[in-house]
Design an enzyme around this catalytic site. Structure first.
Site, PDB file in Angstrom:
ATOM      1  N   ASP A  12       0.871  -1.180   0.000  1.00 26.32           N
ATOM      2  CA  ASP A  12       0.000   0.000   0.000  1.00 26.32           C
ATOM      3  C   ASP A  12       0.903   1.224   0.000  1.00 26.32           C
ATOM      4  OD1 ASP A  12      -2.408   1.575   0.317  1.00 26.32           O
ATOM      5  OD2 ASP A  12      -1.775   1.913   2.377  1.00 26.32           O
ATOM      6  N   SER A  13       0.309   2.372  -0.262  1.00 26.13           N
ATOM      7  CA  SER A  13       1.076   3.617  -0.201  1.00 26.13           C
ATOM      8  C   SER A  13       1.542   3.917   1.225  1.00 26.13           C
ATOM      9  CB  SER A  13       0.214   4.761  -0.715  1.00 26.13           C
ATOM     10  OG  SER A  13      -0.993   4.819   0.026  1.00 26.13           O
ATOM     11  N   TYR A  44      -0.479   8.521  -2.468  1.00 21.35           N
ATOM     12  CA  TYR A  44      -0.518   8.240  -3.904  1.00 21.35           C
ATOM     13  C   TYR A  44      -1.739   8.937  -4.543  1.00 21.35           C
ATOM     14  CZ  TYR A  44       2.837   4.263  -3.645  1.00 21.35           C
ATOM     15  OH  TYR A  44       3.939   3.461  -3.477  1.00 21.35           O
ATOM     16  N   GLY A  45      -2.744   9.159  -3.710  1.00 14.48           N
ATOM     17  CA  GLY A  45      -4.046   9.595  -4.223  1.00 14.48           C
ATOM     18  C   GLY A  45      -4.066  10.957  -4.887  1.00 14.48           C
ATOM     19  N   CYS A  75      -3.745  -0.873  -2.088  1.00 17.64           N
ATOM     20  CA  CYS A  75      -4.036   0.546  -2.306  1.00 17.64           C
ATOM     21  C   CYS A  75      -5.016   0.697  -3.476  1.00 17.64           C
ATOM     22  CB  CYS A  75      -2.719   1.252  -2.625  1.00 17.64           C
ATOM     23  SG  CYS A  75      -2.894   2.995  -2.996  1.00 17.64           S
ATOM     24  N   ASN A  76      -6.120   1.386  -3.221  1.00 20.89           N
ATOM     25  CA  ASN A  76      -7.111   1.585  -4.296  1.00 20.89           C
ATOM     26  C   ASN A  76      -6.529   2.398  -5.439  1.00 20.89           C
ATOM     27  OD1 ASN A  76     -10.292   1.015  -3.370  1.00 20.89           O
ATOM     28  ND2 ASN A  76      -8.815   1.115  -1.710  1.00 20.89           N
ATOM     29  N   GLU A 155      -6.040   9.558   9.622  1.00 24.91           N
ATOM     30  CA  GLU A 155      -4.679   9.431  10.164  1.00 24.91           C
ATOM     31  C   GLU A 155      -4.497  10.285  11.418  1.00 24.91           C
ATOM     32  OE1 GLU A 155      -1.489   9.251   7.408  1.00 24.91           O
ATOM     33  OE2 GLU A 155      -2.485   7.633   6.307  1.00 24.91           O
ATOM     34  N   CYS A 187     -11.319   3.347  -0.850  1.00 24.39           N
ATOM     35  CA  CYS A 187     -10.025   3.828  -0.351  1.00 24.39           C
ATOM     36  C   CYS A 187      -9.710   3.048   0.919  1.00 24.39           C
ATOM     37  CB  CYS A 187     -10.110   5.323  -0.049  1.00 24.39           C
ATOM     38  SG  CYS A 187      -8.632   5.992   0.752  1.00 24.39           S
ATOM     39  N   HIS A 189      -8.584   3.839   3.679  1.00 25.72           N
ATOM     40  CA  HIS A 189      -8.877   4.466   4.968  1.00 25.72           C
ATOM     41  C   HIS A 189     -10.371   4.499   5.320  1.00 25.72           C
ATOM     42  CE1 HIS A 189      -4.809   5.705   4.342  1.00 25.72           C
ATOM     43  NE2 HIS A 189      -4.765   6.456   5.427  1.00 25.72           N
TER      44      HIS A 189
END
Ligand code: DGL
Length: 267
Positions: A12-13, A44-45, A75-76, A155, A187, A189
């Site tokens: 993932d990022s 990354y998004g 990671c999406n 986060e 996503c 998160h």
């Protein structure tokens, strides 16, 4: 031919992909898992597809060197733009989070009106729309919207904070107004905001958690290839490209427990 004793690689990022690792651990407790969070380059998004593809290739190369039997792109954003490249370049099955989430959304909708939320790059790519249209047997309409503030709010640990609720109302009320009956949490998160998102969308809108759908897909692939490890307790290893301490701290929020030992690597 990969063997059942080899580990599964997940990248993932950053820390968000732990939502996917958690679901895989829950469903496949005997599997050894290696997780890489590219914390030096997160997010990354907000980046261009070209850059996300380059980062994703490096992540995959690192995990392939560790002898994985299957690669999960947790990671999406990376799944949305780099899956085809990664599949072409790596000689193991590569599983992304978009297809499983899209398939579930199609299964759940009765109105044929599906909402998708994700990072700017994921939504811009149109990857969920395309996957949903591919799976749908009846006509479907997809309405999507990027929700970039959700990642920093999660986060920060502000999962139920009034600010997060207000942000969720701003992002999601227009989607609710469109009459969708399914919303894809596109996503890493967003599963942590499920309570807040549910509050805004109401009980009639079903939420799709791509993380748990991806775990089911991984299980299906391992079983069909006869390489599922089904005995003993799986081991987990964690790597990050920056800030192992911060990863551990945030990891607790995503995993519900400390991730254990985390090694820093340079890619
Ligand atoms: N992991 C990303 C995703 O699922 C979110 C964080 C980022 O922007 O890197 O799209």
């Amino acid at each position: 031919m990969p063997k059942s004793s080899q580990p599964i690689g997940i990248f993932d990022s950053g820390v968000g992909g732990l939502t996917v690792l958690k679901e895989i651990s829950r469903l496949l407790p005997s599997e050894d898992l290696i997780y890489l969070g590219d914390t030096a380059r997160v997010p990354y998004g907000t980046r261009s597809p070209k850059t996300v593809i380059r980062y994703s290739q490096r992540n995959a190369e690192f995990l392939m060197r560790l002898g994985i039997k299957l690669l999960v792109v947790a990671c999406n954003t990376s799944s949305a733009v780099s899956l085809e490249v990664l599949r072409a370049q790596n000689a193991v099955p590569v599983v992304g989070v978009i297809e499983p989430g899209a398939r579930k959304a199609v299964e759940l909708t009765t109105k044929g009106l599906i909402g998708v939320i994700g990072t700017e790059a994921t939504i811009r790519s149109g990857a969920y729309q395309k996957a949903i249209k591919r799976w749908a047997k009846n006509p479907v309409r997809v309405v999507s919207r990027p929700c970039p503030l959700f990642v920093p709010l999660v986060e920060e640990g502000w999962l139920e904070d009034p600010i997060t609720k207000e942000v969720a109302r701003r992002y999601l009320t227009p989607l609710k107004g469109k009459g969708i009956d399914v919303l894809v949490l596109g996503c890493t998160h967003y599963p942590l905001l499920e309570g807040t998102i549910r509050e805004v969308m109401g009980p009639e809108v079903k939420l799709v958690n791509s993380a748990s759908e991806t775990a089911l897909e991984v299980k299906g692939i391992l079983e069909s290839l006869g390489i599922r490890k089904s005995f003993g307790e799986g081991r987990r290893r964690f790597f990050v490209t920056d800030g192992p301490e911060k990863f551990k701290h945030l990891g607790k929020l995503f995993l519900g427990e400390l991730p254990g030992e985390v090694d820093e690597i340079d890619l």
